[in-house]
Design a protein around this motif. Structure first.
Motif, PDB file in Angstrom:
ATOM      1  N   ALA A  74       0.523  -1.524   0.290  1.00 31.69           N
ATOM      2  CA  ALA A  74       0.149   0.296   0.016  1.00 31.69           C
ATOM      3  C   ALA A  74       0.687   1.455   0.103  1.00 31.69           C
ATOM      4  O   ALA A  74       2.415   1.278   0.380  1.00 31.69           O
ATOM      5  CB  ALA A  74      -1.027  -0.141   1.466  1.00 31.69           C
ATOM      6  N   ARG A  75       0.108   2.459   0.048  1.00 29.85           N
ATOM      7  CA  ARG A  75       0.998   4.001   0.036  1.00 29.85           C
ATOM      8  C   ARG A  75       0.511   4.085   1.433  1.00 29.85           C
ATOM      9  O   ARG A  75      -0.427   4.683   1.551  1.00 29.85           O
ATOM     10  CB  ARG A  75       1.073   4.288  -0.966  1.00 29.85           C
ATOM     11  CG  ARG A  75       0.780   3.634  -2.798  1.00 29.85           C
ATOM     12  CD  ARG A  75       2.124   3.342  -3.352  1.00 29.85           C
ATOM     13  NE  ARG A  75       1.985   3.513  -4.274  1.00 29.85           N
ATOM     14  CZ  ARG A  75       3.744   3.188  -5.142  1.00 29.85           C
ATOM     15  NH1 ARG A  75       4.599   3.303  -4.184  1.00 29.85           N
ATOM     16  NH2 ARG A  75       3.732   2.676  -6.166  1.00 29.85           N
ATOM     17  N   ALA A  76       1.214   4.894   1.989  1.00 26.90           N
ATOM     18  CA  ALA A  76       1.534   5.756   2.671  1.00 26.90           C
ATOM     19  C   ALA A  76       0.422   7.084   2.895  1.00 26.90           C
ATOM     20  O   ALA A  76       0.682   7.799   1.868  1.00 26.90           O
ATOM     21  CB  ALA A  76       2.822   5.759   3.379  1.00 26.90           C
ATOM     22  N   ALA A  77      -0.121   6.945   2.713  1.00 29.98           N
ATOM     23  CA  ALA A  77      -1.460   8.429   2.981  1.00 29.98           C
ATOM     24  C   ALA A  77      -0.510   9.662   3.869  1.00 29.98           C
ATOM     25  O   ALA A  77      -1.278  10.523   3.703  1.00 29.98           O
ATOM     26  CB  ALA A  77      -2.974   8.172   3.624  1.00 29.98           C
ATOM     27  N   GLU A  78       0.471   9.024   5.606  1.00 33.07           N
ATOM     28  CA  GLU A  78       0.592  10.014   5.788  1.00 33.07           C
ATOM     29  C   GLU A  78       2.200   9.138   6.022  1.00 33.07           C
ATOM     30  O   GLU A  78       2.587   9.006   5.516  1.00 33.07           O
ATOM     31  CB  GLU A  78      -0.073  10.046   7.166  1.00 33.07           C
ATOM     32  CG  GLU A  78      -1.805   9.973   7.471  1.00 33.07           C
ATOM     33  CD  GLU A  78      -2.231  10.212   8.439  1.00 33.07           C
ATOM     34  OE1 GLU A  78      -1.443  10.562   9.467  1.00 33.07           O
ATOM     35  OE2 GLU A  78      -3.667  11.234   9.101  1.00 33.07           O
ATOM     36  N   ALA A  79       3.158  10.864   6.258  1.00 29.56           N
ATOM     37  CA  ALA A  79       4.011  10.415   6.510  1.00 29.56           C
ATOM     38  C   ALA A  79       4.289  10.453   8.436  1.00 29.56           C
ATOM     39  O   ALA A  79       3.604  10.873   9.223  1.00 29.56           O
ATOM     40  CB  ALA A  79       4.822  12.254   6.650  1.00 29.56           C
ATOM     41  N   TRP A  80       5.772   9.567   7.959  1.00 25.11           N
ATOM     42  CA  TRP A  80       6.124   9.017   9.764  1.00 25.11           C
ATOM     43  C   TRP A  80       7.427   8.847   9.810  1.00 25.11           C
ATOM     44  O   TRP A  80       8.022   8.710   9.583  1.00 25.11           O
ATOM     45  CB  TRP A  80       4.968   7.653  10.071  1.00 25.11           C
ATOM     46  CG  TRP A  80       4.831   6.403   9.974  1.00 25.11           C
ATOM     47  CD1 TRP A  80       5.998   5.408  10.126  1.00 25.11           C
ATOM     48  CD2 TRP A  80       4.255   6.453   8.595  1.00 25.11           C
ATOM     49  NE1 TRP A  80       6.118   4.372   9.480  1.00 25.11           N
ATOM     50  CE2 TRP A  80       4.589   4.886   8.485  1.00 25.11           C
ATOM     51  CE3 TRP A  80       3.275   6.331   8.128  1.00 25.11           C
ATOM     52  CZ2 TRP A  80       3.806   3.804   7.336  1.00 25.11           C
ATOM     53  CZ3 TRP A  80       2.882   5.586   6.807  1.00 25.11           C
ATOM     54  CH2 TRP A  80       3.308   3.691   6.949  1.00 25.11           C
ATOM     55  N   VAL A 130      -3.023   4.153   3.384  1.00 23.36           N
ATOM     56  CA  VAL A 130      -2.865   3.160   4.844  1.00 23.36           C
ATOM     57  C   VAL A 130      -2.168   4.454   6.146  1.00 23.36           C
ATOM     58  O   VAL A 130      -2.097   5.987   5.421  1.00 23.36           O
ATOM     59  CB  VAL A 130      -2.240   2.083   5.247  1.00 23.36           C
ATOM     60  CG1 VAL A 130      -2.433   0.625   4.378  1.00 23.36           C
ATOM     61  CG2 VAL A 130      -0.862   2.728   4.777  1.00 23.36           C
ATOM     62  N   ALA A 131      -3.298   4.589   6.397  1.00 33.08           N
ATOM     63  CA  ALA A 131      -2.329   5.883   7.919  1.00 33.08           C
ATOM     64  C   ALA A 131      -1.846   4.972   9.050  1.00 33.08           C
ATOM     65  O   ALA A 131      -2.988   4.389   9.193  1.00 33.08           O
ATOM     66  CB  ALA A 131      -3.186   6.932   8.374  1.00 33.08           C
ATOM     67  N   PRO A 132      -1.176   6.194   9.921  1.00 32.86           N
ATOM     68  CA  PRO A 132      -1.491   5.265  11.099  1.00 32.86           C
ATOM     69  C   PRO A 132      -2.577   5.202  12.064  1.00 32.86           C
ATOM     70  O   PRO A 132      -3.031   6.139  12.140  1.00 32.86           O
ATOM     71  CB  PRO A 132       0.196   5.851  11.714  1.00 32.86           C
ATOM     72  CG  PRO A 132       1.231   6.106  10.994  1.00 32.86           C
ATOM     73  CD  PRO A 132      -0.115   6.632   9.324  1.00 32.86           C
ATOM     74  N   THR A 133      -3.145   4.657  13.081  1.00 34.73           N
ATOM     75  CA  THR A 133      -3.981   4.109  13.364  1.00 34.73           C
ATOM     76  C   THR A 133      -3.747   5.257  14.763  1.00 34.73           C
ATOM     77  O   THR A 133      -5.109   5.610  15.241  1.00 34.73           O
ATOM     78  CB  THR A 133      -4.094   3.465  14.673  1.00 34.73           C
ATOM     79  OG1 THR A 133      -3.314   2.655  15.537  1.00 34.73           O
ATOM     80  CG2 THR A 133      -5.033   2.090  12.990  1.00 34.73           C
ATOM     81  N   HIS A 134      -2.711   5.739  15.119  1.00 32.78           N
ATOM     82  CA  HIS A 134      -3.104   7.154  16.344  1.00 32.78           C
ATOM     83  C   HIS A 134      -1.639   7.382  15.756  1.00 32.78           C
ATOM     84  O   HIS A 134      -0.258   7.691  15.116  1.00 32.78           O
ATOM     85  CB  HIS A 134      -1.904   5.788  17.015  1.00 32.78           C
ATOM     86  CG  HIS A 134      -1.884   7.025  18.612  1.00 32.78           C
ATOM     87  ND1 HIS A 134      -0.922   8.223  19.024  1.00 32.78           N
ATOM     88  CD2 HIS A 134      -3.126   6.725  19.444  1.00 32.78           C
ATOM     89  CE1 HIS A 134      -1.952   8.234  20.323  1.00 32.78           C
ATOM     90  NE2 HIS A 134      -2.808   8.082  20.704  1.00 32.78           N
TER      91      HIS A 134
END
Length: 483
Positions: A380-386, A422-426
């Protein structure tokens, strides 16, 4: 630090599948078949009707296409009955699945006669309005599976459909690898029962609830749930008692370098702990014999890990997997370490492919279900940076989200089929204590060690999280990768 793959490989090297047992079909759902199963009965077991209608000799109604043919009706053939032979020039009313009378070679649908469908008195005669051909609406004995043909091959997962096939082919029981019995042990003097009053400094024992659920969701059987205080003697006694009814013991907590971590106290050899050497811990008062090997694994969360054996009262050396104590670490460690161990114990690993048999099996490949095995990886692709974990491989709980406005995949970072985002849940990412946000997680995103950062559009590998089946299954993406 040790690579996760190397650590798991070393753990699995000490495990063997549980001995196969014979079980009734009703108790074998979800297990792995241990031997090839040939058909003890042909399927269907006798030639029967595929329709509600009238059993005839095709030649007796051959002219029905030019003008209706009227035949006297000699009797009824309900399902489960043994019919009388069909006299030439007559018909018998027959139900779907009923045995075809001797002498009959075709079944005319009730819709192709002058008779109305449904429960009605047996007519004296029937008007046939369609000329039947031999074999019309007839299921031949053994046309699905013949006597002695292979039905399932060793290694097949016994799904509901597989068990149905076995039952239809005459099996009442199977030899299968049983469910692993897993004992869950949580450690920590600070733990209290969920829902109980919370004294200062205490926390609810969420790990035992999490582990118990994961055991069942991964197809194993929960043998017991217990808790140990932060002393080596308490833990030794609890582990020995837990091993008595288990094929695997899984602990949470007590594997780090804290002054009160009971597993490391039980080991009692800091040098060996630091070097990852195996240690034998004995508590003669408790009659315990516990072998432990600790490791620092290059993963985030879940760096401190351990595994070994506990000697049960019956002399068995029961495998032990010791996980860290933070809840997200428990989830990640279970999915990446305990799940492969359960797969090994229950005969689910090391096999793959479709349409193949094992051992002496043979026959049509279409009759043999796929063996248990890993699914292709999903990305998947990251929808947010982390932030990443630097030199450790990161496992971060994520949820599926819409594509960010104007976002595009970064060039040169691999390809994905239909793009998932996808994005982290927190907002705190992969913090090992973030248990309250876990229900939102639909997968674990894997970020390779050495990745400096994850940016919007970067590709990540996904590992599925187990969860009970529910009415919203169809709303989720397809099944994800196994570790």
């Amino acid at each position: 630090m040790q690579a996760l793959e190397d650590y798991v490989a070393g753990l699995l090297a000490d495990l063997e599948p549980l001995p196969a047992v014979v079980l009734p079909l009703a108790e074998a759902h979800g297990l792995v078949l241990a031997e090839d199963v040939p058909a003890a009965l042909p399927v269907p077991p006798w030639t029967n009707s595929a329709m509600d209608g009238y059993a005839v000799r095709a030649a007796d109604a051959a002219k029905a296409d030019r003008s209706p043919v009227v035949l006297p009706v000699g009797g009824d053939v309900p399902a489960g009955a043994v019919p009388a032979p069909l006299a030439p020039g007559t018909a018998q009313r027959i139900m779907t699945g009923a045995m075809l009378p001797e002498g009959a070679d075709a079944v005319v649908r009730v819709e192709d006669t002058d008779q109305a469908p449904g429960p009605r008195p047996l007519p004296e005669q029937v008007e046939i309005r369609v000329a039947p051909r031999p074999g019309l609406n007839v299921r031949r004995a053994g046309e699905d599976v013949g006597l002695g043909d292979p039905v399932l091959g060793a290694g097949a997962v016994l799904s509901a459909a597989a068990l149905s096939a076995l039952a239809s082919a005459g099996a009442g029981s199977v030899r299968a690898v049983p469910r692993a019995r897993v004992a869950v042990v949580s450690t920590g003097a600070e733990l209290v029962d969920p829902g109980a009053a919370l004294p200062a400094g205490s926390i609810p024992d969420s790990n035992s609830v999490l582990l118990a659920g994961l055991v069942v969701e991964h197809g194993a059987a929960l043998a017991s749930v217990s808790r140990s205080a932060d002393t080596a003697a308490s833990l030794a006694g609890v582990l020995t008692a837990a091993a008595a009814g288990a094929d695997l013991v899984v602990t949470s907590g007590g594997v780090s370098a804290g002054a009160f971590d009971p597993l490391t106290m039980l080991a009692g050899d800091q040098a060996a702990l630091d070097e990852g050497r195996e240690m034998l811990a004995e508590d003669r008062a408790a009659g315990a014999a516990i072998r432990l090997r600790f490791a620092r694994v290059a993963m985030q969360p879940g760096k401190p890990q351990g595994h070994g054996t506990v000697r049960a009262d019956d002399g068995r050396e029961v495998p032990l997997i010791a996980l860290p104590g933070n809840p997200v670490s428990v989830l990640v460690s279970f999915r990446t370490i305990v799940a492969p161990a359960l797969a090994r114990l229950m005969g689910r690993d090391g096999v793959g492919g479709t349409g193949e048999t094992s051992g002496s099996g043979g026959g049509p490949a279409a009759l043999v279900l796929p063996r248990a095995g890993a699914r292709p990886p999903v990305r998947a692709r990251a929808a947010e940076a982390w932030k990443t974990a630097g030199g450790r491989q990161q496992y971060i709980p994520v949820r599926f989200v819409p594509a960010p406005t104007g976002a595009a995949a970064r060039p040169g970072r691999g390809t994905v089929g239909p793009t998932r985002w996808v994005a982290p849940t927190h907002r705190l990412g992969s913090g090992s204590h973030l248990v309250a946000s876990l229900p939102a997680a639909q997968a674990l995103a894997v970020v390779e060690a050495g990745t400096p950062a994850v940016s919007v559009g970067d590709e990540v590998r996904l590992i599925a999280l187990s969860r009970p089946a529910g009415p919203d299954d169809g709303e989720l993406p397809p099944p994800l990768a196994e570790p």
